[in-house]
Motif scaffolding. Sequence first.
Motif, short mmCIF file in Angstrom:
data_model
loop_
_atom_site.label_atom_id
_atom_site.label_comp_id
_atom_site.label_asym_id
_atom_site.label_seq_id
_atom_site.Cartn_x
_atom_site.Cartn_y
_atom_site.Cartn_z
N TRP A 76 0.83 -1.21 0.00
CA TRP A 76 0.00 0.00 0.00
C TRP A 76 0.87 1.26 0.00
N LEU A 77 1.91 1.28 0.81
CA LEU A 77 2.81 2.45 0.84
C LEU A 77 3.47 2.65 -0.51
N GLN A 80 1.02 4.01 -2.99
CA GLN A 80 0.82 5.45 -2.77
C GLN A 80 1.95 6.27 -3.38
N THR A 83 1.59 6.14 -7.34
CA THR A 83 0.45 6.92 -7.84
C THR A 83 0.48 8.36 -7.34
N THR A 84 1.42 8.69 -6.51
CA THR A 84 1.62 10.03 -5.92
C THR A 84 0.43 10.50 -5.10
N ILE A 85 -0.40 9.56 -4.60
CA ILE A 85 -1.51 9.99 -3.76
C ILE A 85 -1.04 10.25 -2.34
N GLY A 86 -0.05 9.52 -1.86
CA GLY A 86 0.57 9.76 -0.56
C GLY A 86 -0.39 10.12 0.55
N LEU A 87 -1.22 9.20 0.97
CA LEU A 87 -2.22 9.49 1.99
C LEU A 87 -1.60 9.80 3.35
N SER A 105 9.95 6.22 -6.39
CA SER A 105 9.24 7.44 -6.77
C SER A 105 9.82 8.05 -8.05
#
Length: 169
Positions: A76-77, A80, A83-87, A105
């Motif tokens: 999941w990390l 993130q 997809t550059t969503i970085g929650l 990245s």
Amino acid sequence: MTKGVVSKEWGGLMGERMKGEPRRVRGRFKLRTVAAVIKASGLAPSAIAFAVLFFSAVFAVHATEPGVVSLGDAVWLCFQVVTTIGLGDFTSTTMVGRLAIMLLSAYSVFFLAIVTGAVVSYCSEVMRRDWDEDVSELLDELDCLPELSRGELVEFSARAKRVLSRLRR
């Protein structure tokens, strides 16, 4: 010109229908098509490198990060990051984890941009091929115009109007 073959004069990525490319139905786009575009554009080694880097980062993060307790959390990390969503629900705090995340990245930004460009190029080629086929068929029928019946002329006129309306869009 036959369906499924792009004229050779275009050259480039889509000189002919790609081997393994699924038969295309107008208006539909499949995930298999993305795989065929990646293969045909020579991006397969980069895709394999991306997958290796992704899973290497997953295992590095899982092994070194105290806040990432499961392999699913590590995936999941990394997802993130790609997809550059970085929650922010997971973060990297160790040097190894941060290095893995930085490499993933940087590589994913370039790789996904290149794949996006290849897919857009493919879609443009398909649209151009469809347009050329439609125009070619109309031009072929123009040669037979004097022999067409009234009904066939009405049908020909309607098809020509549809092709022209697509051009104007």
